[in-house]
Design a protein around this motif. Structure first.
Motif, PDB file in Angstrom:
ATOM      1  N   ALA A  68      49.404 -24.187 -33.703  1.00 17.18           N
ATOM      2  CA  ALA A  68      50.471 -23.339 -33.176  1.00 17.18           C
ATOM      3  C   ALA A  68      50.005 -22.597 -31.930  1.00 17.18           C
ATOM      4  N   GLY A  69      48.774 -22.118 -31.947  1.00 14.77           N
ATOM      5  CA  GLY A  69      48.253 -21.415 -30.775  1.00 14.77           C
ATOM      6  C   GLY A  69      47.934 -22.351 -29.634  1.00 14.77           C
ATOM      7  N   GLY A  70      47.272 -23.457 -29.952  1.00 13.51           N
ATOM      8  CA  GLY A  70      46.824 -24.367 -28.909  1.00 13.51           C
ATOM      9  C   GLY A  70      47.917 -25.195 -28.286  1.00 13.51           C
ATOM     10  N   PHE A  71      48.843 -25.665 -29.100  1.00 18.62           N
ATOM     11  CA  PHE A  71      49.875 -26.561 -28.589  1.00 18.62           C
ATOM     12  C   PHE A  71      51.193 -25.881 -28.297  1.00 18.62           C
ATOM     13  N   MET A  72      51.402 -24.682 -28.849  1.00 20.11           N
ATOM     14  CA  MET A  72      52.656 -24.004 -28.615  1.00 20.11           C
ATOM     15  C   MET A  72      52.464 -22.678 -27.880  1.00 20.11           C
ATOM     16  N   GLY A  73      51.568 -21.841 -28.365  1.00 21.24           N
ATOM     17  CA  GLY A  73      51.435 -20.490 -27.813  1.00 21.24           C
ATOM     18  C   GLY A  73      50.899 -20.432 -26.394  1.00 21.24           C
ATOM     19  N   LEU A  74      49.777 -21.108 -26.160  1.00 17.92           N
ATOM     20  CA  LEU A  74      49.161 -21.042 -24.834  1.00 17.92           C
ATOM     21  C   LEU A  74      50.023 -21.676 -23.744  1.00 17.92           C
ATOM     22  N   PRO A  75      50.589 -22.869 -23.938  1.00 18.31           N
ATOM     23  CA  PRO A  75      51.455 -23.412 -22.889  1.00 18.31           C
ATOM     24  C   PRO A  75      52.691 -22.561 -22.621  1.00 18.31           C
ATOM     25  N   ILE A  76      53.265 -21.980 -23.655  1.00 13.51           N
ATOM     26  CA  ILE A  76      54.431 -21.113 -23.448  1.00 13.51           C
ATOM     27  C   ILE A  76      54.037 -19.886 -22.649  1.00 13.51           C
ATOM     28  N   ILE A  78      51.505 -19.572 -20.501  1.00 15.16           N
ATOM     29  CA  ILE A  78      51.216 -19.938 -19.117  1.00 15.16           C
ATOM     30  C   ILE A  78      52.499 -20.215 -18.350  1.00 15.16           C
ATOM     31  N   ALA A  79      53.439 -20.937 -18.960  1.00 14.80           N
ATOM     32  CA  ALA A  79      54.701 -21.240 -18.287  1.00 14.80           C
ATOM     33  C   ALA A  79      55.521 -19.985 -18.020  1.00 14.80           C
ATOM     34  N   SER A  80      55.601 -19.093 -18.989  1.00 17.12           N
ATOM     35  CA  SER A  80      56.388 -17.873 -18.775  1.00 17.12           C
ATOM     36  C   SER A  80      55.711 -16.940 -17.769  1.00 17.12           C
TER      37      SER A  80
END
Length: 128
Positions: A68-76, A78-80
């Motif tokens: 959840a952190g690696g594949f969802m949290g960090l990219p979100i 960075i994008a936001s």
């Protein structure tokens, strides 16, 4: 070190306000562990197994928080941050991009550790 601690506190507050990580990294693995425990209880993983299905599933459920952190949290994040132009503001400060990513890595490590302890605790207390 003071800048790192300050930035860490701010990022932890922001991630708690966003509610993506508390839900997907903390609550979801705990709920999944409780459901697996209720459904399978102390039933052996397979016939003649010295361990239960719950024991077998603990590490997989704990990995949910890391994913959840690696594949969802960090990219979100960075994008936001790019969309809100947060990184441009940091370029004029002494805080570099490396510190920002280090703080984010620390935040997601905290979430993964707390989630793993929560999952192991649930498995031990209720189904151990």
């Amino acid at each position: 070190m003071k800048a790192f601690a300050t930035l860490l506190g701010v990022e932890l507050k922001l991630s708690l306000r966003d509610m993506n990580m508390p839900i997907f990294a903390l609550a979801m693995p705990a709920v999944v562990m409780v459901i697996i425990g209720i459904v399978f209880g102390s039933q052996p993983a397979f016939e003649g197994a010295p361990y239960s299905f719950v024991d077998q599933s603990v590490s997989a459920v704990a990995a949910i928080a890391v994913c959840a952190g690696g594949f969802m949290g960090l990219p979100i994040m960075i994008a936001s941050s790019r969309r809100r132009k947060v990184f441009k503001r940091f370029f004029v400060t002494p805080v570099g991009v490396g510190m920002i990513l280090g703080v984010q890595l620390t935040v997601y490590t905290i979430y993964a550790t707390v989630s793993a302890l929560l999952v192991f605790g649930i498995a031990q207390i209720f189904f151990g």
